[in-house]
Design a protein around this motif. Structure first.
Motif, short mmCIF file in Angstrom:
data_model
loop_
_atom_site.label_atom_id
_atom_site.label_comp_id
_atom_site.label_asym_id
_atom_site.label_seq_id
_atom_site.Cartn_x
_atom_site.Cartn_y
_atom_site.Cartn_z
N SER A 203 140.01 -30.83 17.67
CA SER A 203 141.23 -31.25 18.53
C SER A 203 140.94 -31.77 19.70
O SER A 203 141.54 -32.48 20.53
N GLY A 204 139.63 -31.54 20.25
CA GLY A 204 139.18 -32.34 21.38
C GLY A 204 139.03 -33.80 21.26
O GLY A 204 139.24 -34.63 22.09
N GLY A 205 138.51 -34.11 20.03
CA GLY A 205 138.38 -35.55 19.89
C GLY A 205 137.54 -36.35 20.62
O GLY A 205 136.64 -36.11 21.08
N ASP A 206 138.21 -37.46 21.34
CA ASP A 206 137.23 -38.35 22.22
C ASP A 206 137.11 -37.91 23.32
O ASP A 206 136.49 -38.47 24.36
N LYS A 207 137.84 -36.69 23.74
CA LYS A 207 137.54 -36.03 25.07
C LYS A 207 136.19 -35.15 24.83
O LYS A 207 135.67 -34.79 26.12
N VAL A 208 135.69 -35.13 23.98
CA VAL A 208 134.34 -34.30 23.84
C VAL A 208 133.28 -35.46 24.09
O VAL A 208 133.05 -36.23 23.57
N GLY A 209 132.56 -35.13 25.23
CA GLY A 209 131.64 -36.23 26.06
C GLY A 209 130.14 -35.52 25.88
O GLY A 209 129.19 -36.29 26.06
N HIS A 210 130.09 -34.23 25.50
CA HIS A 210 128.67 -33.67 25.66
C HIS A 210 128.55 -32.46 24.99
O HIS A 210 129.84 -31.81 25.07
N ILE A 211 127.61 -31.97 24.32
CA ILE A 211 127.43 -30.53 23.46
C ILE A 211 126.30 -29.93 23.79
O ILE A 211 124.99 -30.52 24.07
N HIS A 212 126.50 -28.66 24.13
CA HIS A 212 125.27 -27.76 24.32
C HIS A 212 124.98 -27.06 23.06
O HIS A 212 125.79 -26.33 22.61
N PHE A 213 123.79 -27.35 22.65
CA PHE A 213 123.53 -27.02 21.08
C PHE A 213 122.83 -25.69 21.16
O PHE A 213 121.50 -26.02 21.26
N VAL A 214 123.23 -24.81 20.76
CA VAL A 214 123.05 -23.42 21.07
C VAL A 214 123.26 -22.51 20.16
O VAL A 214 124.38 -22.55 19.43
N ASP A 215 122.68 -21.09 20.07
CA ASP A 215 123.40 -20.30 18.89
C ASP A 215 124.06 -19.34 19.56
O ASP A 215 124.56 -19.29 20.68
N SER A 216 124.61 -18.22 19.00
CA SER A 216 125.77 -17.53 19.13
C SER A 216 125.20 -16.45 19.91
O SER A 216 126.07 -16.11 21.06
N ASN A 217 123.86 -16.08 20.13
CA ASN A 217 123.39 -15.17 21.18
C ASN A 217 122.67 -15.89 22.29
O ASN A 217 121.76 -15.33 23.12
N ARG A 218 122.91 -17.40 22.42
CA ARG A 218 122.36 -17.88 23.30
C ARG A 218 120.80 -18.08 23.29
O ARG A 218 120.33 -18.76 24.10
N TYR A 243 125.04 -36.48 22.96
CA TYR A 243 123.74 -35.64 22.95
C TYR A 243 124.15 -34.31 22.52
O TYR A 243 125.11 -33.64 22.91
N LEU A 244 123.21 -33.87 21.56
CA LEU A 244 123.14 -31.87 21.56
C LEU A 244 121.92 -31.70 22.34
O LEU A 244 121.00 -32.07 21.92
N CYS A 245 122.43 -31.03 23.26
CA CYS A 245 121.40 -30.43 24.26
C CYS A 245 121.12 -29.02 24.20
O CYS A 245 122.03 -28.28 24.16
N ALA A 246 119.85 -28.71 23.92
CA ALA A 246 119.62 -27.37 24.15
C ALA A 246 119.76 -26.68 25.51
O ALA A 246 118.92 -26.96 26.35
N GLU A 247 120.74 -25.97 25.72
CA GLU A 247 120.84 -25.07 26.65
C GLU A 247 120.81 -23.64 26.21
O GLU A 247 121.82 -23.05 25.88
N ALA A 248 119.58 -23.18 26.19
CA ALA A 248 119.45 -21.80 25.74
C ALA A 248 118.18 -20.99 26.16
O ALA A 248 117.73 -21.47 27.12
#
Length: 271
Positions: A203-218, A243-248
């Protein structure tokens, strides 16, 4: 999709969800050794980063700068964009503009997350939203000179009451006159707030500009109960190439957290 890892230089945030903590030189070199494409840096302020030194370190490691966080504006300096005090709001906007100016030299974006503030007994919800929109307009327009977007991050309900879901974020961005703001979709926050993470990303489509790639428990990807198959499929469906960025959390330690994230990145993006 490209790999990225967080580096924090903010002592006040030590123990928070950032993977590497041992300064720019060591952290950038280590990220390069592991094969990351980029780093995302959280600094106490722009004065903590020498642009020439950073450029040299990145070039030596073969890395890009993906983004600079503004979170220290709140964590360290107690600046937030929905403050009741107009002078403090202007200080907060200047802090963001300064980060944009530094990031822009590298073709990177600034991220607004915790600095967005919240409504409270002093600032009601419509007013807090108005102040946030004013700041996003200001920052989005300022970032345009560098041909990069400003990145805005919806947070979970325990951290803000401004925008907590992708749908909230899309609605907010649609209300702006600037088109130069995109969304940061953090899987940890989404795990709390979204009924279906994959559908929210679609639903975010082309407005999705960056991803924090992390698990459910951070913790790093693969150390919680997040199901990534549909998430990666959704990102491919919207043709996400960022980017899939590790913010964990640096669990069990920074080195292993970085290695685990890279293993997971390769598994999910190459399968």
């Amino acid at each position: 999709m490209k790999s990225c890892i967080t580096i924090s230089l903010v002592e006040e945030a030590r123990g928070g969800p950032f993977v590497l903590w041992d300064g720019l030189e060591k952290s950038i070199a280590f990220a390069g050794e592991l094969g990351y494409d980029a780093v995302e840096i959280f600094a106490p302020g722009t004065e903590a980063i020498d642009a020439d030194q950073l450029s040299t370190l990145l070039d030596k490691a073969g890395l890009k700068l993906a983004a600079l966080g503004t979170g220290a504006g709140w964590v360290k300096h107690k600046l937030q964009l929905a403050d009741a005090d107009a002078a403090k709001r202007e200080q907060a906007k200047k802090f963001v503009r300064d980060v944009i100016d530094l990031a822009g030299q590298f073709g990177a974006s600034a991220i607004i997350g915790s600095m967005q503030g919240r409504s409270d007994a002093v600032v009601d919800a419509p007013t807090a939203r108005k102040y946030l929109c004013e700041a996003l307009e200001d920052g989005g327009n300022h970032a345009a000179q560098y041909n990069v977007p400003l990145i805005y991050e919806p947070l979970n309900r325990y951290e803000t009451n401004q925008c907590c879901t992708v749908a909230d974020g899309v609605k907010l961005l649609d209300s702006l006159s600037t088109q130069n703001v995109t969304l940061l979709c953090d899987l940890f926050h989404m795990n709390i707030e979204e009924a279906d993470i994959a559908e929210a990303l679609i639903s975010g489509g082309d407005k999705v500009g960056h991803i924090h790639f992390v698990d459910s428990n951070r913790r790093p990807v693969g150390c919680g109960h997040m199901q990534y198959g549909r998430i990666i499929a959704a990102l491919r469906q919207i043709n996400y190439q960022g980017y899939l960025c590790a913010e964990a959390f640096a669990w069990p330690n920074p080195e292993e957290a970085a290695r685990q994230t890279m293993r997971a990145f390769k598994y999910w993006t190459q399968s």
